[in-house]
Design a protein around this motif. Structure first.
Motif, short mmCIF file in Angstrom:
data_model
loop_
_atom_site.label_atom_id
_atom_site.label_comp_id
_atom_site.label_asym_id
_atom_site.label_seq_id
_atom_site.Cartn_x
_atom_site.Cartn_y
_atom_site.Cartn_z
N MET A 1 4.85 -9.05 0.44
CA MET A 1 4.79 -7.97 1.43
C MET A 1 5.04 -6.62 0.76
N ILE A 2 4.25 -5.63 1.12
CA ILE A 2 4.42 -4.29 0.57
C ILE A 2 5.57 -3.59 1.27
N ARG A 3 6.52 -3.10 0.49
CA ARG A 3 7.67 -2.38 1.04
C ARG A 3 7.67 -0.90 0.69
N ALA A 4 6.92 -0.55 -0.36
CA ALA A 4 6.88 0.85 -0.78
C ALA A 4 5.46 1.21 -1.23
N ILE A 5 5.09 2.46 -1.00
CA ILE A 5 3.80 2.97 -1.45
C ILE A 5 4.06 4.18 -2.34
N LEU A 6 3.53 4.13 -3.54
CA LEU A 6 3.61 5.25 -4.47
C LEU A 6 2.23 5.90 -4.58
N PHE A 7 2.22 7.21 -4.62
CA PHE A 7 0.97 7.96 -4.73
C PHE A 7 0.94 8.71 -6.05
N LEU A 221 -6.13 5.42 4.87
CA LEU A 221 -5.12 4.49 4.37
C LEU A 221 -4.33 3.79 5.48
N PRO A 222 -3.80 4.50 6.48
CA PRO A 222 -3.06 3.78 7.54
C PRO A 222 -3.89 2.70 8.22
N GLN A 223 -5.14 3.00 8.51
CA GLN A 223 -6.00 2.01 9.16
C GLN A 223 -6.29 0.85 8.22
N TYR A 224 -6.50 1.16 6.94
CA TYR A 224 -6.75 0.07 5.98
C TYR A 224 -5.55 -0.87 5.92
N LEU A 225 -4.37 -0.31 5.87
CA LEU A 225 -3.17 -1.15 5.78
C LEU A 225 -2.97 -1.99 7.04
N SER A 226 -3.23 -1.40 8.18
CA SER A 226 -3.04 -2.14 9.42
C SER A 226 -4.04 -3.26 9.57
N GLY A 227 -5.19 -3.17 8.88
CA GLY A 227 -6.20 -4.20 8.97
C GLY A 227 -6.13 -5.25 7.89
N HIS A 228 -5.15 -5.15 7.01
CA HIS A 228 -5.01 -6.12 5.92
C HIS A 228 -3.59 -6.67 5.93
N SER A 229 -3.44 -7.81 6.55
CA SER A 229 -2.11 -8.39 6.73
C SER A 229 -1.44 -8.75 5.42
N ASP A 230 -2.24 -8.96 4.35
CA ASP A 230 -1.64 -9.30 3.07
C ASP A 230 -0.90 -8.12 2.47
N LEU A 231 -1.16 -6.92 2.98
CA LEU A 231 -0.47 -5.73 2.49
C LEU A 231 0.64 -5.29 3.44
N GLY A 232 0.72 -5.92 4.58
CA GLY A 232 1.70 -5.51 5.58
C GLY A 232 3.04 -6.17 5.43
#
Length: 232
Positions: A1-7, A221-232
């Motif tokens: 599960m992704i807990r942090a996002i670095l840009f 990005l928010p929509q992409y993350l919400s549509g990919h459960s492996d990243l949530g």
């Protein structure tokens, strides 16, 4: 599960290239009005930036010395008089460069993710310098600004950069997603350490590496993350 996002910062949150191109063009024009090779200055400056920042990353030059070398080399290439005070000359360029410190229009969209993820920046620039950029573009409160000079001298794409960034956050690499515009530094190299990555392809100039997701704007990005459960 992704807990942090670095840009990434330059080319991802701030249009570094536009700011640098405009600044060096103005700097050369100011020293030599009507210079016949003025249009070449941005490309020359980019090559010098990449070469001499790399020497700083390798510990072969100080932060200030790599700046001096860039000014001297540019003047030599364009047949300009080399300034007696290279630090002052770079500062003059730097004043123009700072005038171009603005966020990409889509950059503020990433703040929507703050409620679900820890956010921050992973950059190859000097830490104090990059923090100043974050303040200028209105994202100083985003999260920690991690750079090689505070990560044990490890810069992207060295594996230690990503591993040390994860350790700094107290997370495993696989719990972190890196989003950036550079295919090597921000996509394939972090993936080799177990960190997840998404390519921000603002230009559409290169094919997508197989197995890596791509977005063309940070607003996606928010929509992409919400549509990919492996990243949530």
């Amino acid at each position: 599960m992704i807990r942090a996002i670095l840009f990434d910062l330059d080319g991802t949150l701030m249009d570094h290239r536009a700011a640098a191109d405009a600044a060096i063009t103005a700097w050369v024009a100011g020293r030599s009005p009507g210079h016949p090779r003025l249009a070449e200055a941005p490309a020359l400056w980019l090559e010098l930036e990449e070469r001499h920042l790399a020497s700083w990353h390798r510990g072969e030059a100080s932060w200030q010395e790599q700046r001096r070398r860039r000014i001297r080399a540019l003047c030599d290439d364009l047949d300009l008089d080399v300034p007696g005070d290279l630090d002052a000359a770079f500062a003059s360029y730097g004043e123009r460069y700072r005038e171009g410190w603005v966020p990409y229009p889509d950059a503020p969209a990433i703040t929507e993710l703050a409620g679900d993820y820890r956010l921050g920046v992973l950059t190859n620039g000097g830490n104090d310098f990059q923090r100043a950029k974050m303040r200028a573009i209105g994202l100083a409160g985003l999260g920690p600004v991690l750079s090689g000079d505070v990560l044990g001298g490890q810069f992207k794409p060295a594996p230690g950069c990503y591993l040390n960034a994860a350790a700094e956050l107290g997370l495993e690499p696989g719990e972190i997603l890196l989003v950036g515009d550079d295919l090597t530094n921000d996509v394939t190299a972090p993936a080799a350490t177990g960190m997840r990555s998404i390519w921000l392809d603002r230009l559409g100039a290169e094919p997508v590496p197989e197995g890596f997701p791509r977005i063309t704007t940070l607003t996606a990005l928010p929509q992409y993350l919400s549509g990919h459960s492996d990243l949530g």
